[in-house]
Design a protein around this motif. Structure first.
Motif, PDB file in Angstrom:
ATOM      1  N   GLY A 252       2.061  -3.128 -17.359  1.00 13.96           N
ATOM      2  CA  GLY A 252       2.932  -1.970 -17.152  1.00 13.96           C
ATOM      3  C   GLY A 252       2.573  -1.177 -15.919  1.00 13.96           C
ATOM      4  N   GLY A 253       1.418  -1.475 -15.294  1.00 14.59           N
ATOM      5  CA  GLY A 253       1.057  -0.806 -14.062  1.00 14.59           C
ATOM      6  C   GLY A 253       1.982  -1.235 -12.925  1.00 14.59           C
ATOM      7  N   HIS A 254       2.264  -0.319 -12.021  1.00 11.45           N
ATOM      8  CA  HIS A 254       3.154  -0.667 -10.918  1.00 11.45           C
ATOM      9  C   HIS A 254       2.958   0.276  -9.737  1.00 11.45           C
ATOM     10  CE1 HIS A 254       5.479   2.384 -13.199  1.00 11.45           C
ATOM     11  NE2 HIS A 254       5.907   2.762 -12.002  1.00 11.45           N
ATOM     12  N   ILE A 255       3.410  -0.188  -8.578  1.00 12.89           N
ATOM     13  CA  ILE A 255       3.480   0.636  -7.374  1.00 12.89           C
ATOM     14  C   ILE A 255       4.938   1.035  -7.188  1.00 12.89           C
ATOM     15  CG2 ILE A 255       3.168   0.678  -4.874  1.00 12.89           C
ATOM     16  CD1 ILE A 255       0.987  -1.489  -5.292  1.00 12.89           C
ATOM     17  N   ARG A 256       5.187   2.321  -7.076  1.00 15.78           N
ATOM     18  CA  ARG A 256       6.551   2.813  -6.890  1.00 15.78           C
ATOM     19  C   ARG A 256       6.772   3.102  -5.413  1.00 15.78           C
ATOM     20  NH1 ARG A 256       9.449   7.581  -6.522  1.00 15.78           N
ATOM     21  NH2 ARG A 256      11.482   7.607  -7.604  1.00 15.78           N
ATOM     22  N   ALA A 291      -5.442  -2.148  -8.391  1.00 23.45           N
ATOM     23  CA  ALA A 291      -6.572  -2.470  -7.531  1.00 23.45           C
ATOM     24  C   ALA A 291      -6.210  -2.237  -6.069  1.00 23.45           C
ATOM     25  CB  ALA A 291      -7.005  -3.915  -7.737  1.00 23.45           C
ATOM     26  N   VAL A 292      -7.211  -1.929  -5.254  1.00 19.00           N
ATOM     27  CA  VAL A 292      -6.984  -1.697  -3.828  1.00 19.00           C
ATOM     28  C   VAL A 292      -6.425  -2.945  -3.167  1.00 19.00           C
ATOM     29  CG1 VAL A 292      -8.132  -1.191  -1.633  1.00 19.00           C
ATOM     30  CG2 VAL A 292      -8.759   0.090  -3.690  1.00 19.00           C
ATOM     31  N   SER A 293      -6.918  -4.112  -3.593  1.00 21.23           N
ATOM     32  CA  SER A 293      -6.441  -5.365  -3.003  1.00 21.23           C
ATOM     33  C   SER A 293      -4.945  -5.552  -3.239  1.00 21.23           C
ATOM     34  CB  SER A 293      -7.221  -6.547  -3.577  1.00 21.23           C
ATOM     35  OG  SER A 293      -7.087  -6.601  -4.987  1.00 21.23           O
ATOM     36  N   ALA A 294      -4.453  -5.161  -4.435  1.00 19.72           N
ATOM     37  CA  ALA A 294      -3.028  -5.284  -4.732  1.00 19.72           C
ATOM     38  C   ALA A 294      -2.205  -4.343  -3.858  1.00 19.72           C
ATOM     39  CB  ALA A 294      -2.775  -4.997  -6.203  1.00 19.72           C
ATOM     40  N   LEU A 295      -2.699  -3.140  -3.662  1.00 12.59           N
ATOM     41  CA  LEU A 295      -2.005  -2.179  -2.810  1.00 12.59           C
ATOM     42  C   LEU A 295      -1.967  -2.673  -1.357  1.00 12.59           C
ATOM     43  CD1 LEU A 295      -0.674   0.566  -2.366  1.00 12.59           C
ATOM     44  CD2 LEU A 295      -2.965   1.576  -2.210  1.00 12.59           C
ATOM     45  N   ARG A 296      -3.096  -3.204  -0.906  1.00 16.80           N
ATOM     46  CA  ARG A 296      -3.148  -3.723   0.464  1.00 16.80           C
ATOM     47  C   ARG A 296      -2.148  -4.867   0.662  1.00 16.80           C
ATOM     48  NH1 ARG A 296      -8.166  -4.930   0.500  1.00 16.80           N
ATOM     49  NH2 ARG A 296      -8.882  -2.925   1.324  1.00 16.80           N
ATOM     50  N   LYS A 297      -2.014  -5.711  -0.358  1.00 16.34           N
ATOM     51  CA  LYS A 297      -1.085  -6.844  -0.268  1.00 16.34           C
ATOM     52  C   LYS A 297       0.357  -6.357  -0.113  1.00 16.34           C
ATOM     53  CE  LYS A 297       0.142 -11.104  -2.741  1.00 16.34           C
ATOM     54  NZ  LYS A 297      -0.146 -11.930  -3.951  1.00 16.34           N
ATOM     55  N   GLU A 310       9.057   5.407   2.612  1.00 17.00           N
ATOM     56  CA  GLU A 310       8.991   6.860   2.762  1.00 17.00           C
ATOM     57  C   GLU A 310       7.943   7.467   1.835  1.00 17.00           C
ATOM     58  OE1 GLU A 310      11.293   9.080   4.696  1.00 17.00           O
ATOM     59  OE2 GLU A 310      11.282   7.160   5.770  1.00 17.00           O
ATOM     60  N   GLU A 311       7.834   6.917   0.615  1.00 21.89           N
ATOM     61  CA  GLU A 311       6.859   7.399  -0.363  1.00 21.89           C
ATOM     62  C   GLU A 311       6.265   6.205  -1.093  1.00 21.89           C
ATOM     63  OE1 GLU A 311       8.587  10.130  -3.108  1.00 21.89           O
ATOM     64  OE2 GLU A 311       9.090  11.622  -1.565  1.00 21.89           O
ATOM     65  N   LEU A 312       5.007   6.354  -1.510  1.00 20.19           N
ATOM     66  CA  LEU A 312       4.336   5.313  -2.287  1.00 20.19           C
ATOM     67  C   LEU A 312       3.447   5.980  -3.320  1.00 20.19           C
ATOM     68  CD1 LEU A 312       2.587   2.117  -0.986  1.00 20.19           C
ATOM     69  CD2 LEU A 312       1.359   3.690  -2.470  1.00 20.19           C
ATOM     70  N   SER A 313       3.502   5.521  -4.543  1.00 22.60           N
ATOM     71  CA  SER A 313       2.625   6.045  -5.592  1.00 22.60           C
ATOM     72  C   SER A 313       2.238   4.918  -6.537  1.00 22.60           C
ATOM     73  CB  SER A 313       3.294   7.184  -6.372  1.00 22.60           C
ATOM     74  OG  SER A 313       4.528   6.770  -6.916  1.00 22.60           O
ATOM     75  N   VAL A 314       1.018   5.003  -7.067  1.00 24.64           N
ATOM     76  CA  VAL A 314       0.499   3.984  -7.981  1.00 24.64           C
ATOM     77  C   VAL A 314       0.517   4.545  -9.394  1.00 24.64           C
ATOM     78  CG1 VAL A 314      -1.471   2.525  -8.570  1.00 24.64           C
ATOM     79  CG2 VAL A 314      -0.962   3.022  -6.175  1.00 24.64           C
TER      80      VAL A 314
END
Length: 351
Positions: A252-256, A291-297, A310-314
């Motif tokens: 259920g975790g996601h980057i918006r 994880a930081v690696s997932a965000l970097r990807k 324009e916006e990013l949130s984890v």
């Protein structure tokens, strides 16, 4: 008593009976295959724990999971049926007096005398610790100031608010300068402001080198305070880790992501796998474990697409989601009350 440093070299328990050796810095608390039953009902079914010195460790579990029983065993109030436990370098079964001298215990209900003043409660505890008249009163005054109770020091405790009573209760636990403190659901019944005040006090204790073993049903409390969390269910540890690590166990975790326009959203869709998309708000969700690696990807793929968000949130599941997923029931779930089976008078542990 000097606080135990979290940077001490690894060592074997002072008790040869325990024989528990941990690599790295010596832990403040270790259990191995700890078991306890009441009649035919197993309450603890072989739990293994290791608590680093100078940290907050939170033990979570539904009612009846075995949390209070664990605290009672580690604080020498009851004996385990099997397994081993070591607290502050001392074997709980073989060296109970040494364990008691190194710990403090605050139970679910304040163990203060309503007919005495705050100062008198602290002096009484100092006398039980045999600190001597001068040192005992010096310690009482120090704790009254530290816990912001000096103005109410000469009022009877019956006039204290719930938050003041809890602060006094914790101050009494610290009279003997324990290295390890057991807090068994310490904020039960407190209003939000009093809870946050107590959290701040706990953080200051840990910053001073004290180890805190916390049991709680308030998952926000564990999330805010704990360095390490263990989830206890039906007498077994079902998961351990930092709050962030436990949250990654639950889907259920996601980057918006929010984009400037529909074109940017469409371009990003060609490079990213969306789990949800809203064309009206130009937003999308990308599955992620935080994880930081997932965000970097994700950022690398946006760069490859020539698109800027324009916006990013984890967003990660919270501990309520983790608790429900691991135990199969909500954290307020009803179960046979373990405290009814381990009924012990609330008392402070003294040396």
């Amino acid at each position: 008593m000097a606080h135990q440093s979290a940077r001490q070299p690894a060592r074997e328990s002072a008790s040869p009976q325990a024989g528990i050796v941990e690599p790295g810095p010596a832990p403040a608390l270790v259990t191995r295959a700890l078991r306890k039953s009441f009649g035919e009902k197993p309450v603890l079914d072989g739990i293994d724990l290791s608590v680093a010195a100078g940290t907050v460790f939170a033990l979570l579990g539904p009612n009846g999971a075995g949390k209070t029983t664990t605290v009672h065993i580690l604080s020498t109030l009851i004996a385990a049926d099997a397994g081993r436990a070591q607290v502050a370098g001392h074997d709980v079964a073989a060296e109970p007096d040494a364990v008691r001298a190194a710990i403090g215990v605050t139970g679910q209900f304040s163990a203060v005398d309503n007919l005495l003043t705050g100062r008198e409660n602290l002096i009484l505890m100092a006398d039980l610790h045999r600190l001597g008249k001068v040192e005992g009163r010096r310690r009482a005054e120090q704790l009254l100031r530290r816990f912001e109770l000096a103005d109410a020091a000469d009022q009877r405790v019956m006039a204290y608010s719930g938050g003041m009573r809890r602060r006094l209760d914790l101050a009494m636990t610290l009279v003997g300068e324990p290295r390890v403190i057991f807090l068994d659901e310490p904020t039960t019944g407190l209003d939000p402001r009093s809870r946050r005040e107590l959290w701040a006090l706990i953080r200051r204790l840990v910053a001073g080198g004290v180890t805190v073993f916390l049991t709680t049903q308030y998952l926000e409390e564990a999330d805010r305070l704990a360095d390490h969390v263990a989830v206890l269910d039906r007498g077994r540890i079902v998961a351990q880790g930092s709050p962030a690590e436990l949250k990654r166990l639950v889907p259920g975790g996601h980057i918006r992501l929010r984009f400037a326009d529909a074109r940017s959203l469409d371009l990003a869709a060609g490079f990213l796998e969306f789990s949800a998309r809203d064309d009206e708000s130009f937003t999308a969700q990308v599955p992620s474990d935080g994880a930081v690696s997932a965000l970097r990807k994700v950022l690398d793929r946006l760069d490859a697409a020539g698109v800027e968000a324009e916006e990013l949130s984890v967003h990660l599941p919270d501990l309520d989601d983790v608790f429900l997923a691991l135990t199969g029931r909500g954290h307020e779930a009803s179960a046979p009350d373990e405290q009814n089976r381990t009924a012990q008078p609330e008392r402070k542990t003294t040396s």
